[in-house]
Scaffold this active site. Structure first.
Site, PDB file in Angstrom:
ATOM      1  N   THR A   1      51.586 -61.420 104.199  1.00 33.89           N
ATOM      2  CA  THR A   1      52.479 -60.424 103.619  1.00 33.89           C
ATOM      3  C   THR A   1      53.855 -60.478 104.034  1.00 33.89           C
ATOM      4  O   THR A   1      54.206 -61.081 105.051  1.00 33.89           O
ATOM      5  CB  THR A   1      51.714 -58.998 104.284  1.00 33.89           C
ATOM      6  OG1 THR A   1      52.666 -57.841 104.190  1.00 33.89           O
ATOM      7  CG2 THR A   1      51.931 -59.192 106.066  1.00 33.89           C
ATOM      8  N   ASP A   2      54.655 -59.774 103.101  1.00 41.15           N
ATOM      9  CA  ASP A   2      56.078 -59.704 103.576  1.00 41.15           C
ATOM     10  C   ASP A   2      56.357 -58.849 104.723  1.00 41.15           C
ATOM     11  O   ASP A   2      57.678 -58.955 105.244  1.00 41.15           O
ATOM     12  CB  ASP A   2      56.738 -59.042 102.377  1.00 41.15           C
ATOM     13  CG  ASP A   2      56.277 -57.541 101.910  1.00 41.15           C
ATOM     14  OD1 ASP A   2      55.591 -57.275 102.497  1.00 41.15           O
ATOM     15  OD2 ASP A   2      57.038 -57.250 100.754  1.00 41.15           O
ATOM     16  N   GLU A   3      55.541 -58.133 105.372  1.00 44.80           N
ATOM     17  CA  GLU A   3      55.576 -57.233 106.347  1.00 44.80           C
ATOM     18  C   GLU A   3      55.981 -57.980 107.536  1.00 44.80           C
ATOM     19  O   GLU A   3      56.595 -57.519 108.630  1.00 44.80           O
ATOM     20  CB  GLU A   3      54.570 -56.309 106.709  1.00 44.80           C
ATOM     21  CG  GLU A   3      54.250 -55.356 105.318  1.00 44.80           C
ATOM     22  CD  GLU A   3      53.534 -54.227 105.779  1.00 44.80           C
ATOM     23  OE1 GLU A   3      53.292 -53.922 106.814  1.00 44.80           O
ATOM     24  OE2 GLU A   3      53.243 -53.217 104.655  1.00 44.80           O
TER      25      GLU A   3
ATOM     26  N   TYR B   1      49.351 -54.316 112.592  1.00 45.35           N
ATOM     27  CA  TYR B   1      48.998 -54.963 111.382  1.00 45.35           C
ATOM     28  C   TYR B   1      49.955 -55.943 111.265  1.00 45.35           C
ATOM     29  O   TYR B   1      49.526 -57.142 111.140  1.00 45.35           O
ATOM     30  CB  TYR B   1      49.243 -54.053 110.169  1.00 45.35           C
ATOM     31  CG  TYR B   1      49.020 -54.525 108.845  1.00 45.35           C
ATOM     32  CD1 TYR B   1      47.797 -55.324 108.452  1.00 45.35           C
ATOM     33  CD2 TYR B   1      50.301 -54.834 108.153  1.00 45.35           C
ATOM     34  CE1 TYR B   1      47.796 -56.127 107.360  1.00 45.35           C
ATOM     35  CE2 TYR B   1      50.113 -55.454 106.856  1.00 45.35           C
ATOM     36  CZ  TYR B   1      48.744 -56.314 106.258  1.00 45.35           C
ATOM     37  OH  TYR B   1      48.794 -57.036 105.544  1.00 45.35           O
TER      38      TYR B   1
ATOM     39  N   LYS C   1      49.271 -60.180 111.269  1.00 47.81           N
ATOM     40  CA  LYS C   1      49.655 -61.177 110.406  1.00 47.81           C
ATOM     41  C   LYS C   1      50.599 -62.087 110.735  1.00 47.81           C
ATOM     42  O   LYS C   1      50.289 -63.380 110.446  1.00 47.81           O
ATOM     43  CB  LYS C   1      49.775 -60.390 108.885  1.00 47.81           C
ATOM     44  CG  LYS C   1      48.818 -59.329 108.448  1.00 47.81           C
ATOM     45  CD  LYS C   1      47.537 -60.067 107.963  1.00 47.81           C
ATOM     46  CE  LYS C   1      47.790 -61.056 106.734  1.00 47.81           C
ATOM     47  NZ  LYS C   1      46.820 -61.428 105.963  1.00 47.81           N
TER      48      LYS C   1
HETATM   49  P1  NAD Z   1      41.315 -54.988 101.804  1.00 49.54           P
HETATM   50  O1  NAD Z   1      41.216 -54.223 102.960  1.00 49.54           O
HETATM   51  O2  NAD Z   1      41.174 -54.210 100.509  1.00 49.54           O
HETATM   52  O3  NAD Z   1      40.176 -56.064 101.857  1.00 49.54           O
HETATM   53  C1  NAD Z   1      39.928 -56.720 103.259  1.00 49.54           C
HETATM   54  C2  NAD Z   1      38.690 -57.458 102.905  1.00 49.54           C
HETATM   55  O4  NAD Z   1      38.160 -58.227 104.057  1.00 49.54           O
HETATM   56  C3  NAD Z   1      37.317 -56.543 103.030  1.00 49.54           C
HETATM   57  O5  NAD Z   1      36.334 -56.784 101.955  1.00 49.54           O
HETATM   58  C4  NAD Z   1      36.735 -56.602 104.145  1.00 49.54           C
HETATM   59  O6  NAD Z   1      35.249 -56.326 104.105  1.00 49.54           O
HETATM   60  C5  NAD Z   1      37.015 -58.022 104.606  1.00 49.54           C
HETATM   61  N1  NAD Z   1      37.041 -58.189 106.127  1.00 49.54           N
HETATM   62  C6  NAD Z   1      37.716 -57.457 107.040  1.00 49.54           C
HETATM   63  N2  NAD Z   1      37.422 -57.892 108.267  1.00 49.54           N
HETATM   64  C7  NAD Z   1      36.683 -59.128 107.885  1.00 49.54           C
HETATM   65  C8  NAD Z   1      35.860 -59.986 109.021  1.00 49.54           C
HETATM   66  N3  NAD Z   1      35.908 -59.786 110.409  1.00 49.54           N
HETATM   67  N4  NAD Z   1      35.163 -60.996 108.482  1.00 49.54           N
HETATM   68  C9  NAD Z   1      35.232 -61.091 107.241  1.00 49.54           C
HETATM   69  N5  NAD Z   1      35.358 -60.228 106.405  1.00 49.54           N
HETATM   70  C10 NAD Z   1      36.389 -59.245 106.764  1.00 49.54           C
HETATM   71  O7  NAD Z   1      42.536 -55.957 101.821  1.00 49.54           O
HETATM   72  P2  NAD Z   1      43.610 -56.222 100.545  1.00 49.54           P
HETATM   73  O8  NAD Z   1      44.564 -55.402 100.186  1.00 49.54           O
HETATM   74  O9  NAD Z   1      42.785 -56.881  99.586  1.00 49.54           O
HETATM   75  O10 NAD Z   1      44.290 -57.694 101.310  1.00 49.54           O
HETATM   76  C11 NAD Z   1      43.816 -58.777 101.273  1.00 49.54           C
HETATM   77  C12 NAD Z   1      44.724 -59.808 102.117  1.00 49.54           C
HETATM   78  O11 NAD Z   1      45.930 -59.691 101.341  1.00 49.54           O
HETATM   79  C13 NAD Z   1      45.043 -59.264 103.551  1.00 49.54           C
HETATM   80  O12 NAD Z   1      45.017 -60.502 104.308  1.00 49.54           O
HETATM   81  C14 NAD Z   1      46.346 -58.635 103.413  1.00 49.54           C
HETATM   82  O13 NAD Z   1      46.945 -58.825 104.745  1.00 49.54           O
HETATM   83  C15 NAD Z   1      47.076 -59.654 102.352  1.00 49.54           C
HETATM   84  N6  NAD Z   1      48.045 -58.718 101.660  1.00 49.54           N
HETATM   85  C16 NAD Z   1      47.692 -57.485 100.969  1.00 49.54           C
HETATM   86  C17 NAD Z   1      48.770 -56.888 100.270  1.00 49.54           C
HETATM   87  C18 NAD Z   1      48.232 -55.663  99.646  1.00 49.54           C
HETATM   88  O14 NAD Z   1      49.377 -54.947  99.086  1.00 49.54           O
HETATM   89  N7  NAD Z   1      47.053 -55.074  99.491  1.00 49.54           N
HETATM   90  C19 NAD Z   1      49.923 -57.465 100.059  1.00 49.54           C
HETATM   91  C20 NAD Z   1      50.208 -58.607 100.612  1.00 49.54           C
HETATM   92  C21 NAD Z   1      49.204 -59.282 101.380  1.00 49.54           C
HETATM   93  O1  DAU Z   2      54.002 -55.154 101.706  1.00 46.67           O
HETATM   94  C1  DAU Z   2      52.693 -55.686 101.858  1.00 46.67           C
HETATM   95  C2  DAU Z   2      51.707 -54.615 102.358  1.00 46.67           C
HETATM   96  O2  DAU Z   2      51.702 -53.461 101.363  1.00 46.67           O
HETATM   97  C3  DAU Z   2      50.389 -55.170 102.726  1.00 46.67           C
HETATM   98  O3  DAU Z   2      50.662 -56.212 103.611  1.00 46.67           O
HETATM   99  C4  DAU Z   2      49.467 -54.213 103.434  1.00 46.67           C
HETATM  100  O4  DAU Z   2      48.238 -54.897 103.469  1.00 46.67           O
HETATM  101  C5  DAU Z   2      49.281 -53.113 102.232  1.00 46.67           C
HETATM  102  O5  DAU Z   2      48.605 -51.875 102.866  1.00 46.67           O
HETATM  103  C6  DAU Z   2      50.671 -52.411 102.095  1.00 46.67           C
HETATM  104  O6  DAU Z   2      51.329 -51.834 103.155  1.00 46.67           O
HETATM  105  P1  DAU Z   2      51.998 -50.540 103.128  1.00 46.67           P
HETATM  106  O7  DAU Z   2      52.243 -49.909 104.544  1.00 46.67           O
HETATM  107  O8  DAU Z   2      53.520 -50.642 102.412  1.00 46.67           O
HETATM  108  O9  DAU Z   2      50.804 -49.732 101.995  1.00 46.67           O
HETATM  109  P2  DAU Z   2      50.744 -48.146 101.997  1.00 46.67           P
HETATM  110  O10 DAU Z   2      49.870 -47.989 100.675  1.00 46.67           O
HETATM  111  O11 DAU Z   2      49.960 -47.821 103.167  1.00 46.67           O
HETATM  112  O12 DAU Z   2      51.979 -47.357 101.936  1.00 46.67           O
HETATM  113  C7  DAU Z   2      52.929 -47.697 100.945  1.00 46.67           C
HETATM  114  C8  DAU Z   2      54.188 -46.754 101.309  1.00 46.67           C
HETATM  115  O13 DAU Z   2      53.827 -45.516 100.975  1.00 46.67           O
HETATM  116  C9  DAU Z   2      54.600 -46.925 102.650  1.00 46.67           C
HETATM  117  O14 DAU Z   2      56.024 -46.642 102.801  1.00 46.67           O
HETATM  118  C10 DAU Z   2      54.268 -45.458 103.357  1.00 46.67           C
HETATM  119  C11 DAU Z   2      53.887 -44.501 101.977  1.00 46.67           C
HETATM  120  N1  DAU Z   2      52.802 -43.614 101.956  1.00 46.67           N
HETATM  121  C12 DAU Z   2      51.699 -44.120 102.572  1.00 46.67           C
HETATM  122  C13 DAU Z   2      50.482 -43.578 102.511  1.00 46.67           C
HETATM  123  C14 DAU Z   2      49.013 -43.928 102.691  1.00 46.67           C
HETATM  124  C15 DAU Z   2      53.120 -42.155 101.839  1.00 46.67           C
HETATM  125  O15 DAU Z   2      54.154 -41.750 101.710  1.00 46.67           O
HETATM  126  N2  DAU Z   2      51.878 -41.431 101.813  1.00 46.67           N
HETATM  127  C16 DAU Z   2      50.781 -41.971 102.019  1.00 46.67           C
HETATM  128  O16 DAU Z   2      49.682 -41.338 102.120  1.00 46.67           O
END
Ligand code: NAD
Ligand code: DAU
Length: 339
Positions: free
Chosen positions: A123-125, A148, A152
């Site tokens: 992630t970019d975080e 989180y 990562k």
């Molecule tokens: P998600 O939470 O939707 O899915 C995570 C999956 O991992 C789930 O299916 C869960 O059951 C599985 N999992 C969790 N713990 C586990 C374990 N111990 N063993 C096996 N499986 C397990 O997450 P996502 O949003 O699809 O993100 C996927 C990956 O991409 C993550 O590594 C996250 O850090 C990264 N990522 C997400 C975003 C985003 O915007 N969602 C952006 C950048 C990077």
């Molecule tokens: O940047 C990549 C990341 O993006 C991934 O690594 C994470 O897995 C993914 O969850 C996401 O993280 P964020 O914290 O940015 O996502 P989230 O959807 O939780 O929140 C997006 C923005 O919206 C953040 O600034 C917080 C705000 N927010 C979020 C929620 C859930 C609200 O204002 N209200 C809300 O209820």
């Protein structure tokens, strides 16, 4: 290629599995997923009996299972993680266990199986929080600020260490915020869309001026696939949408698209340690792989809204189940600011 996709029953993992099977008719795909609250086997239901697909329920920390599975593939694409920042603030333990320790178990298995190719989805975080100017690139220093992102970052360092120390063929990608089908309705876009479909207000954190960079999930999947096949071992690739919006701007777009006004915004207390701004300079990735973000925000948002409208049972089951307790805990006692 025979590919093990960890976390393939989650949001991006599910989209990636469908992308691989569609795009590469010769690939065989196995998913390892623990089916935590965020994993949903229903996502992959249509693949039951598919000749090139297998599902294994299990934890990435299960050494024996992981070693057995990794020994049968050419590559591992590692998505499995605890992924929600707010949950990591409430309880960080599972984040350390899955994201840090689980990643090391996979790296060990890749080494033990004769240096299996490993791609780590990050992630970019990990780079922290930006002010009004600038963007993250591959050389940005690590500065994670939530449990989180710290977990990562720990995983990224372990993956890189496996390359430097043991020559394990790894790549890492760090991506900005994804959106699209199958995203768990705790993340901001699916939460807001499904709340509006239920005629409920949307909880906007703080002043609503935090900035995120939005990338449609299929664009991310295409990028990961390119890194898997063409990436240089040891290298890091950044993905972003070149699409920065404040949360308020994004909320207003969603409200407009769904026929609601600003009165549906419920301002709530800010997230502790809320990163102010993320932005990605993905020039290196674009030049190295010819990858570009392709889906314009409005197109991606309309597709996403349409998906949640069509798949109401999918998210209603989630929202009426165990997730409700989390939601109550998250917003139940939270001070609501005057509107
Ligand atoms: P998600 O939470 O939707 O899915 C995570 C999956 O991992 C789930 O299916 C869960 O059951 C599985 N999992 C969790 N713990 C586990 C374990 N111990 N063993 C096996 N499986 C397990 O997450 P996502 O949003 O699809 O993100 C996927 C990956 O991409 C993550 O590594 C996250 O850090 C990264 N990522 C997400 C975003 C985003 O915007 N969602 C952006 C950048 C990077
Ligand atoms: O940047 C990549 C990341 O993006 C991934 O690594 C994470 O897995 C993914 O969850 C996401 O993280 P964020 O914290 O940015 O996502 P989230 O959807 O939780 O929140 C997006 C923005 O919206 C953040 O600034 C917080 C705000 N927010 C979020 C929620 C859930 C609200 O204002 N209200 C809300 O209820």
């Amino acid at each position: 290629m025979r590919i093990l996709v960890t976390g393939g029953a989650g949001f991006i993992g599910t989209n990636f599995v469908y992308y691989l099977l569609r795009r590469h008719p010769e690939d065989q795909v196995a998913v390892l997923d623990a089916l935590t609250y965020a994993g949903n086997l229903e996502n992959l239901k249509v693949l039951e009996g598919h000749a090139r697909f297998k599902f294994f329920k299990g934890d990435v920390n299960d050494r024996e299972l992981v070693h057995g599975l990794v020994g049968q593939v050419d590559a591992v694409v590692h998505f499995a993680a605890e992924s929600h920042v707010d949950r990591s603030i409430q309880n960080a333990a599972d984040f350390v266990k899955t994201n840090v320790l689980g990643t090391q178990v996979l790296l060990d298995a890749c080494r033990a199986s004769g240096n299996v190719r490993f791609h780590h989805v990050s992630t970019d975080e990990v780079f922290g929080s930006l002010g009004a100017h600038g963007a993250f690139d591959e050389n940005s220093p690590y500065d994670p600020r939530s449990p989180y992102s710290a977990s990562k970052a720990g995983a990224d360092h372990l993956v890189r260490a496996a390359w430097h120390t043991h020559g394990l063929p790894i790549t890492i990608s760090n991506c900005s915020n994804n959106y699209g089908p199958y995203q768990f309705p705790e993340k901001v876009l699916p939460l807001f869309i499904t709340n509006l479909l239920e005629n409920k207000k949307v909880p906007l954190y703080g002043d609503g001026l935090n900035v995120r960079d939005w990338l449609y999930v299929e664009d991310h999947c295409r990028g990961i696939d390119a890194v898997l096949r063409e990436g240089i071992y040891g290298e890091t690739y950044l993905f972003g949408g070149r699409c920065e919006r404040t949360n308020l701007e994004l909320t207003e777009i969603v409200l407009f698209e769904m026929g609601f006004g600003r009165d549906m915004i419920q301002p709530v207390m800010d997230r502790p340690g809320h990163d102010r701004r993320y932005a990605i300079d993905c020039t290196k990735t674009e030049q190295a792989l010819g990858w570009h973000p392709e889906t314009p925000l409005m197109e991606g948002l309309r597709k996403t809204i349409a998906w949640y409208k069509t798949n109401q049972e999918w998210w209603q089951r989630i929202k009426s189940g165990a997730y409700r307790d989390y939601y109550e805990k998250q917003y139940g006692g939270r001070e609501i600011k005057s509107q």
